[in-house]
Design an enzyme around this catalytic site. Structure first.
Site, mmCIF file in Angstrom:
data_model
loop_
_atom_site.group_PDB
_atom_site.id
_atom_site.type_symbol
_atom_site.label_atom_id
_atom_site.label_comp_id
_atom_site.label_asym_id
_atom_site.label_seq_id
_atom_site.Cartn_x
_atom_site.Cartn_y
_atom_site.Cartn_z
ATOM 1 N N LEU A 214 54.910 60.680 53.137
ATOM 2 C CA LEU A 214 54.102 61.874 52.852
ATOM 3 C C LEU A 214 54.021 61.687 51.018
ATOM 4 O O LEU A 214 54.959 62.343 50.759
ATOM 5 C CB LEU A 214 53.769 63.097 53.176
ATOM 6 C CG LEU A 214 53.981 63.089 54.734
ATOM 7 C CD1 LEU A 214 53.838 61.980 55.470
ATOM 8 C CD2 LEU A 214 53.653 64.239 55.406
ATOM 9 N N GLN A 234 58.786 58.728 42.712
ATOM 10 C CA GLN A 234 58.782 58.023 43.936
ATOM 11 C C GLN A 234 58.005 57.797 44.956
ATOM 12 O O GLN A 234 58.166 56.912 45.702
ATOM 13 C CB GLN A 234 59.220 60.365 44.665
ATOM 14 C CG GLN A 234 59.957 60.574 43.800
ATOM 15 C CD GLN A 234 60.196 61.434 45.019
ATOM 16 O OE1 GLN A 234 59.399 62.923 45.090
ATOM 17 N NE2 GLN A 234 61.175 62.364 46.256
ATOM 18 N N GLU A 256 47.492 68.140 44.965
ATOM 19 C CA GLU A 256 47.890 68.525 43.061
ATOM 20 C C GLU A 256 48.566 70.085 43.444
ATOM 21 O O GLU A 256 48.123 70.455 43.840
ATOM 22 C CB GLU A 256 47.244 68.044 42.696
ATOM 23 C CG GLU A 256 46.987 67.720 40.854
ATOM 24 C CD GLU A 256 47.590 66.739 40.637
ATOM 25 O OE1 GLU A 256 48.627 66.722 39.964
ATOM 26 O OE2 GLU A 256 46.955 65.985 41.125
ATOM 27 N N ARG A 258 51.219 70.513 44.826
ATOM 28 C CA ARG A 258 51.655 71.365 45.747
ATOM 29 C C ARG A 258 50.563 72.472 46.770
ATOM 30 O O ARG A 258 51.019 73.283 46.452
ATOM 31 C CB ARG A 258 52.650 72.382 45.728
ATOM 32 C CG ARG A 258 54.367 72.132 45.350
ATOM 33 C CD ARG A 258 55.856 72.837 45.354
ATOM 34 N NE ARG A 258 55.526 73.795 45.117
ATOM 35 C CZ ARG A 258 56.134 73.264 43.399
ATOM 36 N NH1 ARG A 258 56.307 72.605 42.765
ATOM 37 N NH2 ARG A 258 55.565 75.308 43.433
ATOM 38 N N ASP A 290 54.128 76.734 48.050
ATOM 39 C CA ASP A 290 53.608 75.736 48.813
ATOM 40 C C ASP A 290 52.445 76.027 49.313
ATOM 41 O O ASP A 290 52.536 76.920 50.425
ATOM 42 C CB ASP A 290 54.734 75.255 49.331
ATOM 43 C CG ASP A 290 54.550 73.779 49.289
ATOM 44 O OD1 ASP A 290 53.317 73.338 49.310
ATOM 45 O OD2 ASP A 290 56.036 72.646 49.773
ATOM 46 N N ARG A 292 50.287 74.273 50.508
ATOM 47 C CA ARG A 292 49.842 72.524 51.108
ATOM 48 C C ARG A 292 50.114 73.194 52.765
ATOM 49 O O ARG A 292 50.681 73.747 53.400
ATOM 50 C CB ARG A 292 50.785 71.242 51.151
ATOM 51 C CG ARG A 292 50.778 71.124 49.598
ATOM 52 C CD ARG A 292 51.756 69.359 48.621
ATOM 53 N NE ARG A 292 53.226 70.218 49.246
ATOM 54 C CZ ARG A 292 54.399 69.582 49.365
ATOM 55 N NH1 ARG A 292 54.416 68.880 48.573
ATOM 56 N NH2 ARG A 292 55.564 70.163 49.233
#
Length: 385
Positions: A214, A234, A256, A258, A290, A292
């Site tokens: 992910l 990564q 974008e 987090r 965060d 997300r």
């Protein structure tokens, strides 16, 4: 929830919306993009005083750490548009003396949630529509000049995650790290975000536990090679690692910064240049550490027919999110970038405040990736984000 979805776009355009809650009407305007004219227009239309609505994270940055939820502030006299923007996200801003605070109403909480989903600064002006202006506001709604949304509908949208994703298009896209690759694009129900599954290799030849990564989008790192993060390395190493193991899937998620969006990420970078770390910078702007929602990853994997994975990640929260969604995460594999002078503090923050598994990297940069199923967290125990 169509009206709530439309409200996201109106807020991004700087337009006011009306949020209804049990017969009460609240006119709402985003502080981001606020001008003197839009403020005056809202005051005139509503016939009410403005309240500044801020998240608990922003309140903590303003020295009010006891706030447990969103707060509405009465400011007298009302500052001008520029001063209100400063109160919404500037480092070092202070509340004027005599400011009165109360818990935000359901409509005001819904406003902040919509702003977060729109990736705007979570700060709003709210105006309780006066009885004398109710007919005028109703007329503006009838003429289509102002959008009206039920507050509970807006909250339901924001709590629902991405909703049902639609598989829009796909094509073969040979990559330097994986020549046999296909891009599959998914669009969220509200039309705001699009995500891409990079399908590597032949699915019929994949391992039983499909290698999956992910990866949240990072324009600065993925495309331009920013030294502030390790995202670009990564990304490319993730594609190469999946290809080397017989193929699998890299989910490139539109998350974008987090989940706060590019504009807010750049604001946070400016705060980091003033000495804050990545978490504190996001909270000064009004966000959690965060924002997300990894439910989108589960939906994408489900549509691609994958339920058992080897997850390439250093992030316990990604493991937990997939486990909660019913994905069988049988093992984890580390995926590292390089430690540089510019990104070392960022990586230290991810390790020590987000709980990422980066201690081997920060001790020895050439630590090889290893399967560590014994270190998978049980649902509900993952640390950080």
């Amino acid at each position: 929830m169509r009206q709530a979805e439309r409200a996201i776009f109106d807020l991004r355009r700087g337009l006011p919306i009306v949020l209804r809650d049990h017969g009460r009407q609240t006119l709402v305007l985003a502080v981001e993009g606020l001008t003197g004219r839009s403020l005056d227009d809202a005051l005139q239309l509503s016939g009410a005083a403005a309240q500044l609505v801020l998240s608990r994270h922003r309140m903590a940055a303003l020295g009010q750490a006891d706030a447990t939820d969103a707060v509405a502030l009465a400011l007298e006299p009302l500052p001008d548009a520029r001063a209100l923007r400063d109160l919404a996200w500037m480092q070092g801003a202070t509340l004027p003396a005599g400011t009165r605070a109360r818990a935000a109403s359901q409509a005001e909480r819904a406003a902040l949630r919509l702003l977060g989903r729109a990736q705007l600064v979570p700060a709003a002006l709210s105006f309780a529509v006066s009885a004398s202006q109710a007919a005028v506001v109703a007329n503006e709604i009838e003429r289509g000049q102002v959008l009206a949304v039920e507050a509970n509908e807006a909250l339901r949208l924001c709590n629902s995650g991405p909703g049902t994703l639609t598989r829009i298009s796909e094509a073969k896209v040979p990559l330097a790290e994986a020549e046999n690759s296909r891009f599959v694009l998914f669009r969220e129900a509200d039309g705001v975000h699009e995500h891409v599954a990079i399908v590597i290799g032949d699915a019929a030849q994949w391992p039983e536990a499909v290698p999956v990564r992910l990866h949240s989008s990072c324009l600065t790192g993925d495309l331009f090679g920013s030294l502030r993060c390790d995202c670009g390395e990564q990304l490319r190493r993730g594609v190469a690692a999946i290809n080397a193991q017989g193929g699998g899937i890299l989910l490139y998620l539109s998350q974008e910064g987090r989940g706060i969006g590019l504009a807010n990420k750049l604001r946070a970078y400016g705060l980091q240049d003033q000495g804050l770390d990545t978490i504190d910078a996001d909270q000064v702007i009004g966000f959690s550490k965060d924002e997300r929602d990894f439910r989108v990853a589960h939906e994408m994997l489900d549509q691609l027919g994958v339920s058992k994975v080897l997850l390439l990640t250093n992030n316990p929260s990604k493991v937990e999110a997939l486990q909660r969604a019913g994905i069988n995460v049988v093992a984890r594999q580390a995926i590292y970038g390089e430690v540089t002078r510019q990104n070392e503090r960022y990586l230290q923050t991810k390790a020590h405040r987000h709980g990422h598994w980066l201690h081997d990297l920060l001790t020895e940069q050439d630590e090889p990736a290893t399967d560590e199923p014994e270190r998978l967290p049980a649902p509900g125990t993952a640390g950080g984000a």
